[in-house]
Motif scaffolding. Structure first.
Motif, PDB file in Angstrom:
ATOM      1  N   VAL A  17      48.675  29.179  37.834  1.00 27.55           N
ATOM      2  CA  VAL A  17      48.580  30.631  38.014  1.00 27.55           C
ATOM      3  C   VAL A  17      47.133  31.039  38.238  1.00 27.55           C
ATOM      4  N   ALA A  18      46.228  30.456  37.469  1.00 30.60           N
ATOM      5  CA  ALA A  18      44.811  30.789  37.615  1.00 30.60           C
ATOM      6  C   ALA A  18      44.292  30.393  38.997  1.00 30.60           C
ATOM      7  N   GLN A  19      44.748  29.263  39.501  1.00 28.86           N
ATOM      8  CA  GLN A  19      44.292  28.804  40.814  1.00 28.86           C
ATOM      9  C   GLN A  19      44.860  29.659  41.945  1.00 28.86           C
ATOM     10  N   THR A  22      44.242  34.680  43.249  1.00 27.48           N
ATOM     11  CA  THR A  22      43.617  35.472  44.314  1.00 27.48           C
ATOM     12  C   THR A  22      44.431  35.415  45.604  1.00 27.48           C
ATOM     13  N   LYS A  23      44.949  34.241  45.919  1.00 28.25           N
ATOM     14  CA  LYS A  23      45.746  34.090  47.137  1.00 28.25           C
ATOM     15  C   LYS A  23      47.023  34.923  47.051  1.00 28.25           C
ATOM     16  N   LYS A  28      50.276  39.688  48.424  1.00 28.37           N
ATOM     17  CA  LYS A  28      51.075  40.808  47.923  1.00 28.37           C
ATOM     18  C   LYS A  28      50.537  42.140  48.428  1.00 28.37           C
ATOM     19  N   ALA A  29      49.216  42.241  48.541  1.00 21.67           N
ATOM     20  CA  ALA A  29      48.622  43.476  49.062  1.00 21.67           C
ATOM     21  C   ALA A  29      49.034  43.697  50.513  1.00 21.67           C
ATOM     22  N   ILE A  30      49.088  42.625  51.291  1.00 23.34           N
ATOM     23  CA  ILE A  30      49.519  42.737  52.689  1.00 23.34           C
ATOM     24  C   ILE A  30      50.988  43.144  52.751  1.00 23.34           C
ATOM     25  N   VAL A  31      51.806  42.528  51.916  1.00 23.46           N
ATOM     26  CA  VAL A  31      53.242  42.826  51.920  1.00 23.46           C
ATOM     27  C   VAL A  31      53.501  44.281  51.538  1.00 23.46           C
ATOM     28  N   LYS A  57      52.964  34.398  37.893  1.00 21.75           N
ATOM     29  CA  LYS A  57      52.621  34.739  36.514  1.00 21.75           C
ATOM     30  C   LYS A  57      53.856  34.849  35.618  1.00 21.75           C
ATOM     31  N   THR A  58      54.985  35.185  36.207  1.00 21.54           N
ATOM     32  CA  THR A  58      56.191  35.355  35.398  1.00 21.54           C
ATOM     33  C   THR A  58      56.766  34.035  34.904  1.00 21.54           C
ATOM     34  N   ARG A  59      56.284  32.924  35.420  1.00 13.93           N
ATOM     35  CA  ARG A  59      56.790  31.618  34.993  1.00 13.93           C
ATOM     36  C   ARG A  59      56.161  31.149  33.680  1.00 13.93           C
TER      37      ARG A  59
END
Length: 101
Positions: A17-19, A22-23, A28-31, A57-59
């Motif tokens: 999740v940490a890695q 940012t990607k 998500k911002a584009i979507v 993150k939900t995992r």
């Protein structure tokens, strides 16, 4: 004590999740951007879907730091209720006192 494999899997997920944070946030911002063309948003959705699922993150499962127990978890202390009670009774958690009246 929880299974070691489950605890290690959760640690691996946290690292993933940490890695990927940012990607994933950029995609998500584009979507979510309504002003962009639908084709670009769809491509971003496909890229997001192609990322590893454990990068979400939900995992992540909140687990006790002491025992690894996944349930009855206190977020503030990062401990399960059972570990909190044991450590509190032995006086190892500051501010926790066994009540008596």
């Amino acid at each position: 004590m929880a299974k070691t494999s489950a605890v290690e899997k959760n640690k691996r997920r946290r690292k993933s999740v940490a890695q990927q944070a940012t990607k994933r946030a950029a995609l998500k911002a584009i979507v979510m951007n309504q002003s962009l063309p639908i084709e670009d948003r769809f491509k971003a959705t496909l890229k997001l879907a192609s990322l590893p699922r454990d990068g979400s993150k939900t995992r992540i499962r909140n687990r006790c730091e002491v025992t690894g127990r996944p349930r009855a978890f206190y977020r503030k202390l990062k401990m399960s209720r059972i570990a909190l009670r044991e450590l509190g009774n032995s006086g190892k958690v500051p501010g926790i006192v066994k009540s008596s009246w």
